[in-house]
Design a protein around this motif. Structure first.
Motif, PDB file in Angstrom:
ATOM      1  N   TYR A 197       0.845  -1.186   0.000  1.00 42.81           N
ATOM      2  CA  TYR A 197       0.000   0.000   0.000  1.00 42.81           C
ATOM      3  C   TYR A 197       0.883   1.240   0.000  1.00 42.81           C
ATOM      4  N   TYR A 198       0.408   2.260  -0.708  1.00 39.03           N
ATOM      5  CA  TYR A 198       1.190   3.481  -0.790  1.00 39.03           C
ATOM      6  C   TYR A 198       0.250   4.636  -1.077  1.00 39.03           C
ATOM      7  N   ARG A 199       0.380   5.707  -0.307  1.00 39.42           N
ATOM      8  CA  ARG A 199      -0.438   6.888  -0.591  1.00 39.42           C
ATOM      9  C   ARG A 199       0.217   8.115   0.029  1.00 39.42           C
ATOM     10  N   GLN A 200       0.111   9.212  -0.684  1.00 33.28           N
ATOM     11  CA  GLN A 200       0.693  10.459  -0.193  1.00 33.28           C
ATOM     12  C   GLN A 200      -0.361  11.546  -0.123  1.00 33.28           C
ATOM     13  N   PHE A 201      -0.215  12.408   0.887  1.00 33.10           N
ATOM     14  CA  PHE A 201      -1.123  13.546   1.032  1.00 33.10           C
ATOM     15  C   PHE A 201      -0.315  14.804   1.278  1.00 33.10           C
ATOM     16  N   THR A 202      -0.794  15.907   0.733  1.00 31.09           N
ATOM     17  CA  THR A 202      -0.202  17.205   1.046  1.00 31.09           C
ATOM     18  C   THR A 202      -1.022  17.793   2.178  1.00 31.09           C
ATOM     19  N   LEU A 203      -0.362  18.167   3.244  1.00 32.11           N
ATOM     20  CA  LEU A 203      -1.079  18.734   4.374  1.00 32.11           C
ATOM     21  C   LEU A 203      -0.981  20.247   4.292  1.00 32.11           C
ATOM     22  N   SER A 204      -2.140  20.869   4.293  1.00 32.93           N
ATOM     23  CA  SER A 204      -2.101  22.331   4.164  1.00 32.93           C
ATOM     24  C   SER A 204      -1.864  22.987   5.521  1.00 32.93           C
ATOM     25  N   GLU A 205      -2.238  22.282   6.563  1.00 34.75           N
ATOM     26  CA  GLU A 205      -2.107  22.900   7.874  1.00 34.75           C
ATOM     27  C   GLU A 205      -0.814  22.495   8.562  1.00 34.75           C
ATOM     28  N   ALA A 206      -0.355  23.371   9.418  1.00 33.78           N
ATOM     29  CA  ALA A 206       0.874  23.067  10.157  1.00 33.78           C
ATOM     30  C   ALA A 206       0.587  21.997  11.211  1.00 33.78           C
TER      31      ALA A 206
END
Lengths: 134, 157
Positions: free
Chosen positions: A90-99
């Motif tokens: 399994y592999y997934r990436q997310f961009t987090l907008s919050e600190a």
């Protein structure tokens, strides 16, 4: 009473990426739920078949990467009768907008579901300001 | 050009592989034929999916059948597994609703609901030798074959 609907089969989604993994084999995208409350962002990811030590969580430059390594559970002597789902990492990436407070990220893994708790940094927590009459 | 090759366009034109892709197709056809063969075998080709939750992988060795399903977030006690002759039924309910209040969803991809699936195993099983385990969201039902269903070696005199 709340009526529960019948579950439908969802085809496992294979990761499509321009680069290849060094090890061959399918890589799947885990289904996730992401929600937030005032203090934290909570992420639930379905990674059935992964053991706790096969899980990787990495947050770098605002990109959260979830990985789940799977060990083949079938011994080599089994022959297939019916195969409806693929087995793979399994592999997934997310961009987090919050600190996010990197040092206090918590994660646990139960029954094939990974839960990641990402606490927001203090300044991102909304503060209610009361205005008093002067 | 590829379609022409697939349609078996005159093969004498010097293409090195006039039957490009035909091998795979023939294998699939073989499997299809086996499916509709009246031999009673439940061997299903892998593209032939039932579309009923949960998706199952069934494998066998000489002694046992293994039925596996991915059921993340379901506890062992929430599952109901029944075996009756060759019939195996797996049912339960998955609850993904969250208990917390004052939350805002960004994504909801994990689905919840009831499920029930019955399958017919390719051979008879011994009901005494059926076990199930749930490890990391992966259900494995192991069913020992009955004596009649086990392969037997026949010696030629």
């Amino acid at each position: 009473m709340v009526e529960t609907k019948e579950l439908q089969v969802k085809e496992k989604q294979e990761v499509s990426s321009s680069t290849e993994h060094t090890r061959p084999g399918p890589v799947f995208t885990p289904s996730v739920d992401i929600y937030e409350n005032d203090r934290e962002i909570i992420m639930l990811a379905d990674m059935p078949g992964v053991s706790t030590d096969g899980i990787g969580i990495d947050l770098k430059e605002g990109i959260l990467t979830l990985t789940g390594d799977i060990k083949p559970w079938e011994d080599g002597k089994e022959s297939n009768v019916l195969i409806e789902f693929g087995i793979g990492k399994y592999y997934r990436q997310f961009t987090l907008s919050e600190a996010i407070q990197q040092d206090s990220i918590e994660a646990n893994f139960n029954d094939g579901v990974l839960k990641v708790i990402l606490p927001k940094v203090a300044k991102a927590v909304p503060r209610k300001i009361t205005v008093s009459n002067g | 050009m590829i379609t022409r090759r697939m349609l078996n366009f005159p093969a004498a034109t010097g293409w090195s592989h006039p039957f490009f892709g035909m091998d795979e197709l023939r294998k699939d056809m073989d499997r299809l034929n086996r499916l509709f063969d009246s031999s009673g075998s439940s061997y299903l080709p892998h593209f032939f999916k039932a579309g009923v939750f949960p998706a199952l992988n069934i494998t066998e060795n000489e002694e046992k059948y293994f039925v596996r399903a991915e059921l993340p977030g379901i506890k062992a006690e929430e599952l109901d597994i029944q075996v009756n002759g060759r019939n195996l039924t797996i049912s339960g309910e998955r609850n993904t609703a969250c208990c917390e209040e004052n939350i805002k969803y960004h994504r909801r991809e994990r689905e919840g609901g009831k499920f029930s699936r019955g399958i017919v195993l390719p051979g008879d099983v011994d009901p005494e030798k059926v076990t199930a385990s749930m490890v990391n969201g992966l259900l494995t039902v192991t069913a020992g074959k009955s004596e009649a269903a086990k392969p037997r070696k026949i010696n030629v005199n």
